[in-house]
Design a protein around this motif. Structure first.
Motif, mmCIF file in Angstrom:
data_model
loop_
_atom_site.group_PDB
_atom_site.id
_atom_site.type_symbol
_atom_site.label_atom_id
_atom_site.label_comp_id
_atom_site.label_asym_id
_atom_site.label_seq_id
_atom_site.Cartn_x
_atom_site.Cartn_y
_atom_site.Cartn_z
ATOM 1 N N ARG A 277 1.225 -0.992 -0.185
ATOM 2 C CA ARG A 277 -0.237 0.282 0.358
ATOM 3 C C ARG A 277 0.988 1.099 0.014
ATOM 4 O O ARG A 277 0.641 1.843 -0.529
ATOM 5 N N LEU A 278 1.449 1.162 1.152
ATOM 6 C CA LEU A 278 2.949 2.287 0.947
ATOM 7 C C LEU A 278 3.164 2.607 -0.513
ATOM 8 O O LEU A 278 2.874 4.045 -0.748
ATOM 9 N N TYR A 279 4.057 1.697 -1.032
ATOM 10 C CA TYR A 279 5.239 2.381 -1.877
ATOM 11 C C TYR A 279 4.257 2.614 -3.204
ATOM 12 O O TYR A 279 4.323 2.799 -4.278
ATOM 13 N N ASN A 280 2.657 2.096 -3.285
ATOM 14 C CA ASN A 280 2.149 2.271 -3.997
ATOM 15 C C ASN A 280 1.180 3.590 -4.037
ATOM 16 O O ASN A 280 1.427 4.574 -4.749
ATOM 17 N N HIS A 281 0.804 4.110 -2.597
ATOM 18 C CA HIS A 281 0.342 5.097 -2.974
ATOM 19 C C HIS A 281 1.020 6.317 -2.410
ATOM 20 O O HIS A 281 0.994 7.560 -3.024
ATOM 21 N N VAL A 282 1.932 5.884 -2.414
ATOM 22 C CA VAL A 282 3.293 7.147 -2.450
ATOM 23 C C VAL A 282 3.729 7.497 -3.921
ATOM 24 O O VAL A 282 3.807 8.877 -4.046
ATOM 25 N N ALA A 283 4.002 6.283 -4.367
ATOM 26 C CA ALA A 283 3.847 6.579 -5.524
ATOM 27 C C ALA A 283 2.648 7.853 -6.918
ATOM 28 O O ALA A 283 3.081 8.096 -7.886
ATOM 29 N N ASP A 284 1.585 6.863 -6.044
ATOM 30 C CA ASP A 284 0.386 7.769 -7.134
ATOM 31 C C ASP A 284 0.343 9.443 -6.154
ATOM 32 O O ASP A 284 -0.187 10.050 -7.307
ATOM 33 N N VAL A 285 0.659 9.559 -5.191
ATOM 34 C CA VAL A 285 0.568 10.854 -4.927
ATOM 35 C C VAL A 285 1.792 11.750 -6.065
ATOM 36 O O VAL A 285 0.842 12.685 -6.399
ATOM 37 N N GLY A 286 2.851 11.579 -5.713
ATOM 38 C CA GLY A 286 3.647 11.964 -6.633
ATOM 39 C C GLY A 286 3.500 12.341 -8.508
ATOM 40 O O GLY A 286 3.475 12.949 -9.194
ATOM 41 N N ALA A 287 2.625 10.683 -9.130
ATOM 42 C CA ALA A 287 1.895 10.711 -10.701
ATOM 43 C C ALA A 287 0.324 11.787 -10.632
ATOM 44 O O ALA A 287 0.683 12.260 -11.421
ATOM 45 N N ILE A 288 0.294 11.717 -9.778
ATOM 46 C CA ILE A 288 -0.505 12.379 -9.954
ATOM 47 C C ILE A 288 -0.602 14.212 -9.366
ATOM 48 O O ILE A 288 -0.857 15.006 -10.926
ATOM 49 N N CYS A 289 0.576 14.564 -9.548
ATOM 50 C CA CYS A 289 0.684 16.074 -9.135
ATOM 51 C C CYS A 289 1.912 16.427 -10.848
ATOM 52 O O CYS A 289 1.130 17.107 -11.308
ATOM 53 N N THR A 290 2.110 15.057 -11.123
ATOM 54 C CA THR A 290 3.002 15.249 -12.399
ATOM 55 C C THR A 290 2.280 15.723 -13.623
ATOM 56 O O THR A 290 2.006 16.401 -14.490
ATOM 57 N N ASP A 291 0.670 14.780 -13.410
ATOM 58 C CA ASP A 291 -0.167 14.643 -14.374
ATOM 59 C C ASP A 291 -0.334 16.359 -14.335
ATOM 60 O O ASP A 291 -1.233 16.765 -14.891
ATOM 61 N N VAL A 292 -0.628 16.934 -13.485
ATOM 62 C CA VAL A 292 -0.543 18.927 -13.366
ATOM 63 C C VAL A 292 0.663 19.237 -13.436
ATOM 64 O O VAL A 292 0.792 20.336 -12.981
ATOM 65 N N THR A 296 8.424 18.437 -9.722
ATOM 66 C CA THR A 296 9.472 18.422 -8.327
ATOM 67 C C THR A 296 8.946 17.067 -7.115
ATOM 68 O O THR A 296 9.186 16.144 -6.908
ATOM 69 N N ALA A 297 7.280 17.939 -6.886
ATOM 70 C CA ALA A 297 6.710 17.351 -6.207
ATOM 71 C C ALA A 297 7.165 14.962 -6.337
ATOM 72 O O ALA A 297 7.476 14.174 -5.700
ATOM 73 N N ASN A 298 6.477 14.715 -7.609
ATOM 74 C CA ASN A 298 6.860 13.848 -8.022
ATOM 75 C C ASN A 298 8.106 13.008 -8.001
ATOM 76 O O ASN A 298 8.757 12.207 -7.498
ATOM 77 N N LEU A 359 4.621 20.381 0.720
ATOM 78 C CA LEU A 359 4.579 20.870 -0.940
ATOM 79 C C LEU A 359 3.424 20.761 -1.373
ATOM 80 O O LEU A 359 2.667 21.866 -2.914
ATOM 81 N N VAL A 360 2.772 19.379 -1.488
ATOM 82 C CA VAL A 360 1.832 19.552 -2.525
ATOM 83 C C VAL A 360 0.839 21.159 -1.687
ATOM 84 O O VAL A 360 0.000 21.038 -3.147
ATOM 85 N N GLU A 361 0.442 20.545 -0.799
ATOM 86 C CA GLU A 361 -0.538 21.606 -0.665
ATOM 87 C C GLU A 361 -0.223 22.843 -0.714
ATOM 88 O O GLU A 361 -1.676 23.828 -0.159
ATOM 89 N N GLY A 362 1.236 22.768 -0.492
ATOM 90 C CA GLY A 362 1.698 24.651 -0.308
ATOM 91 C C GLY A 362 1.512 25.322 -1.818
ATOM 92 O O GLY A 362 1.308 26.463 -2.365
ATOM 93 N N SER A 363 1.227 24.828 -2.895
ATOM 94 C CA SER A 363 1.328 24.597 -4.709
ATOM 95 C C SER A 363 -0.023 25.025 -4.743
ATOM 96 O O SER A 363 -1.393 24.111 -5.137
ATOM 97 N N SER A 364 -0.726 26.343 -5.109
ATOM 98 C CA SER A 364 -2.057 26.651 -5.503
ATOM 99 C C SER A 364 -2.445 26.152 -6.488
ATOM 100 O O SER A 364 -3.436 26.234 -6.703
ATOM 101 N N SER A 365 -1.357 26.492 -7.589
ATOM 102 C CA SER A 365 -2.082 25.296 -9.153
ATOM 103 C C SER A 365 -2.057 24.760 -8.896
ATOM 104 O O SER A 365 -2.824 23.873 -10.011
ATOM 105 N N THR A 366 -1.247 23.699 -8.054
ATOM 106 C CA THR A 366 -1.277 21.790 -8.091
ATOM 107 C C THR A 366 -3.450 22.011 -7.618
ATOM 108 O O THR A 366 -3.507 20.987 -8.352
ATOM 109 N N LEU A 367 -3.409 22.429 -6.759
ATOM 110 C CA LEU A 367 -4.876 22.446 -5.424
ATOM 111 C C LEU A 367 -5.830 22.295 -6.699
ATOM 112 O O LEU A 367 -6.782 22.097 -6.938
ATOM 113 N N ASP A 368 -5.202 24.448 -7.696
ATOM 114 C CA ASP A 368 -6.207 24.429 -8.364
ATOM 115 C C ASP A 368 -6.817 23.221 -9.596
ATOM 116 O O ASP A 368 -7.972 23.661 -10.213
ATOM 117 N N ARG A 369 -5.971 22.477 -10.326
ATOM 118 C CA ARG A 369 -6.107 21.546 -11.114
ATOM 119 C C ARG A 369 -7.105 20.154 -10.401
ATOM 120 O O ARG A 369 -7.701 19.626 -11.001
#
Ligand code: SF4
Lengths: 534, 287
Positions: A277-292, A296-298, A359-369
């Motif tokens: 669960r850990l390695y997949n969830h961590v990877a997904d958090v990054g991958a979701i960021c990449t897609d917007v 860096t987060a990825n 880092l992710v939550e501090g990026s408003s342009s990411t959250l916007d997407r």
């Protein structure tokens, strides 16, 4: 009816069913406390399922067939319902005569079984009556008229190569409407599948999915392998869930054999499931960021994922935890040094992950997407029976770790994060919540780790036993159903990956979103093509 | 924005820095099995537990032909659990240029009870298999592997190497490790290697899977769309041999049954270093 062998929690339900459908059951079989089989005629199916869903909050978790012509002269259909609150499984088995190989569709009442009913039609050649979309699903349109899961179809049959048409898509017409076909080979390093978008301007009007490109005959192959080899095949159903699938398979065999893995093994299984669960969830958090476009987060997420994979390797000899699962327990024990590495990982990850989230939550342009993108409404999620992360992000609070405890989850309290919004942001949030929970769980398990044996011997399993094995994988619930055959083989192995359940929800979630948001919506579901196609 | 910078600075460089630091390995890693051929006194138990028939026996009269096919091996270690003549090494870099270099065959004379009396012939190719592993770059670090790829790719393709990854049927395990190559830890881009979206931009296809019947045509089309000179690398037990799935109504098995393959990378899945090792071998071949 003899209620001996039914768990005290399920007993009132079984009594209620007996009253409600008096005299309509041919038999009641209770191979295990929390797994009860009713045998009846097909006309009971709609009433039985509707009653259980309405009155007992059951959900129809899987529908599948079994070619039992050799022993019973008929095909069997199984309708398996989970009662989450009562921690049990109720299964209705109905016969289908080979003379009239047809069955009535349930999809109109319970849309959640749409794809599964069509799978039965394709694989067993049982004609669906009254299905709203009875076209092929598991076999592409160009396949000859073969029914691979029938016993008289040989696994080794050589079929002619592809020609003709894979799938006749539904036409979508109107002024300014055009089609965007994507796949099966995609742009990134991901699995193959075909998506057809119908768009008017930017927004998506309709998305049609054509999957099963990586169908590998897995369920049929299980019928050939000796049972112990099935563990390795289960590891290859979906690589990112190797351990979860292998453990679900082992669980099914153990239940059929009337055995239970020893305590220490159950704890180690739980730890490995959490690592997966850990390695997949961590990877997904990054991958979701990449897609917007927040790369860096990825990069940080991939760095953390690599740390986890290395610890996996140190603990089990393989970065994807392969080779660890076995019937009756686990294969490798951990010494003090290995446990130290594991504890070290948990201690490192906690602040690292928090900082990534910051880092992710501090990026408003990411959250916007991410906010309000790809909304899957709770009502839609419920109708489609969406499970796992996607279900929990849309108000559907199921988690087998709590509801049907397996491995060592009966010994801990699991908090299940639930959100109602159902957008990408909240599917991300479920992962974030679960990573933190996983880290705590691993430490709890390690602190509680008892001594004792690693595995018990599972000898030859007698023929004609049936059993469900289940595991809450990182993506959602995984079920394996088996029926044993002579000589330590299987007559049938039904594999239910959560992806199979969730794909239709993706089509709903992208409606009215713009095509450029599709990658991130898709990623937030992160469904397994191989787990679906098998 | 300042947060991003601070985090990047405080994280520092995480990319592997071989050869200054030792290669990453765990004593628990399961790599390829090593067989003590002369001392092997009964191959039957290992063959019985092997899930992919990587170890197989064929008895005729008083002799037994034993084959070990590394391309089929999933490095599970079950054979080593039951047979003392087999030991799991932690060598994961096993790529080979020819399919037959991954297969070792030996012949044993048999006793009455079916155990081996003596080794009559072979193992053929086993030594070759060792060459492929040890003489190439097995002890090299990621860093030097990468540099070698870069210089060879420069000669071959002008400046850098572009790879198109094709999943022709895999379980997605190989994809996890291939994606790992792009992580900051392995950072394959520093060697001028890029994963590209279109086969028309690619010099190399990195193909996983057993090739399914449903992906066969897509794989062929992708291959045809790749400009020459092009290289094909088959990844993983399934890509190299069909793996546990083999050939059945839904799969065609190994990648080389559909398109020609230049290098085979065994493993289930091969780790990032094993992948780099195989990619280098593919470039070496033509350079
Ligand atoms: S390690 Fe390889 S050879 Fe040994 S049993 Fe596993 S797959 Fe077979």
């Amino acid at each position: 009816m003899n209620l001996f062998g039914v768990s005290s929690e399920l007993r009132p339900v079984v009594e209620d069913l007996n009253r409600r459908f008096e005299g309509r059951f041919d038999a009641l079989v209770t191979p295990r406390l929390n797994e009860v089989y009713f045998h009846a005629a097909m006309d009971l199916v709609p009433g039985f399922c509707a009653h259980l869903c309405r009155k007992w909050k059951a959900r129809l978790m899987t529908v599948f067939a079994d070619d039992a012509r050799a022993g019973h002269g008929v095909f069997h259909l199984y309708y398996a319902l989970v009662l989450d609150d009562l921690h049990g499984l109720l299964v209705l088995r109905v016969p289908v005569s080979p003379e009239t190989p047809e069955f009535a569709a349930l999809t109109n009442a319970i849309p959640a079984v749409n794809w599964q009913e069509r799978e039965i039609q394709d694989w067993f050649g049982l004609k669906l009556i009254g299905h709203p979309n009875p076209r092929r699903c598991a076999l592409h349109d160009d396949w000859p008229a073969v029914h691979p899961l029938r016993k008289d179809f040989n696994l080794d049959t050589v079929l002619p190569p592809f020609q003709g048409e894979r799938h006749k898509f539904r036409p979508v017409e109107g002024e300014g409407v055009f089609q965007v076909p994507v796949g099966p080979v995609h742009a990134g390093i991901i699995e193959p599948g075909h998506f057809l978008f119908s768009v008017a301007g930017e927004p998506v009007l309709y998305l049609q999915l054509r999957l099963f490109y990586v169908h590998k005959g897995t369920e049929k192959l299980f019928e050939r392998l000796p049972i112990p080899h099935g563990v390795r095949l289960a590891e290859s159903i979906s690589g990112d869930s190797s351990f979860a699938h292998a453990t679900a398979f082992c669980h099914a065999i153990e239940r059929a054999a009337g055995a239970q893995a020893p305590q220490r093994a159950r704890m180690l299984r739980s730890v490995c499931l959490e690592l997966e669960r850990l390695y997949n969830h961590v990877a997904d958090v990054g991958a979701i960021c990449t897609d917007v476009a927040f790369v860096t987060a990825n990069m940080h997420a991939m760095r953390l994922k690599e740390q986890i994979l290395r610890v996996n390797e140190h603990l089990t000899g393989n970065r994807l935890l392969r080779g660890m699962a076995c019937l009756g327990g686990v294969r490798f024990d951990w010494d003090a040094d290995q446990i130290k590495r594991l504890n070290g990982l948990v201690n490192d990850l906690r602040p690292e992950f928090d900082s990534l989230v910051q880092l992710v939550e501090g990026s408003s342009s990411t959250l916007d997407r991410l906010d309000t993108t790809g909304i899957l409404k709770p009502e839609v999620a419920r109708d489609l029976g969406v499970v796992g992360i996607a279900g929990r992000a849309s108000g559907f609070a199921h988690d087998l770790r709590r509801d049907l405890p397996h491995a060592a989850y009966d010994q801990v309290r699991i908090r299940v994060p639930v959100h109602q919004v159902g957008d990408v942001r909240h599917r991300l949030q479920v992962r974030v919540d679960e990573v933190r929970e996983s880290l705590a769980l691993i430490q709890t398990f390690i602190a509680k780790l008892p001594g004792g044996p690693l595995r018990i011997e599972i000898g030859e399993v007698p023929p004609d036993r049936v059993a469900f094995g289940y595991v809450e994988g990182w993506r959602g619930e995984i079920f394996h159903w088996i029926r044993t055959a002579p000589n330590n083989r299987l007559a049938r192995c039904r594999v239910k990956d959560p992806s199979l359940q969730n794909w239709p929800a993706l089509s709903e979630a992208v409606l009215d979103n713009i095509v450029p948001d599709f990658p991130v919506i898709n990623k937030s579901f992160n469904l397994s093509y191989s787990g679906t196609d098998r | 924005m300042p947060g991003i910078l601070t985090k990047s600075l405080s994280t520092g460089i995480v990319t592997t820095r071989y050869p200054d630091t030792p290669a990453h390995a765990s004593p628990h890693t399961r790599g390829r099995p090593e067989i003590d051929w002369p001392k092997w006194n009964d191959a039957r138990s290992a063959a019985a537990v092997c899930p992919t028939a990587a170890i197989a026996c064929n008895d005729a009269a008083q002799t037994r032909t034993v084959t070990f096919d590394l391309a089929k091996c999933v490095f599970c270690g079950l054979c080593a659990d039951t047979d003392k003549a087999i030991r799991m090494s932690n060598v994961c870099e096993c790529a080979a240029r020819h399919r037959n270099r991954l297969v070792a065959t030996a012949q044993y004379g048999l006793n009455e009870d079916g155990t081996h009396r003596q080794l009559i012939a072979g193992p053929d190719a086993a030594t070759a298999m060792h060459d492929a592993v040890s003489s190439a770059t097995r002890n090299d670090s990621i860093e030097s592997l990468g540099r070698q790829i870069q210089s060879r790719a420069a000669r071959l393709f002008g400046r850098s190497l572009h790879i198109r990854e094709v999943d022709a049927g895999s379980c997605n395990g190989c994809e996890i490790e291939i994606v790992g190559l792009t992580s900051p830890v392995y950072d394959i881009e520093r060697f001028g290697i890029h994963f590209v979206a279109s086969p028309r931009h690619a010099d190399m296809l990195l193909v996983t899977g057993p090739v399914t019947r449903n992906m066969e045509l897509a794989l062929k089309k992708t291959y045809d769309a790749t400009p020459e000179p092009r290289l094909v690398v088959a990844v993983g037990a399934c890509g190299c041999s069909g793996g546990i799935f083999g050939v059945n109504y839904a799969t065609r098995g190994a990648v080389d049954t559909v398109i020609p393959v230049d290098v085979y990378i065994p493993g289930c899945p091969p780790n990032p270093q094993a992948l780099l090792h195989g990619i280098l071998m593919a470039i070496e071949r033509t350079a």
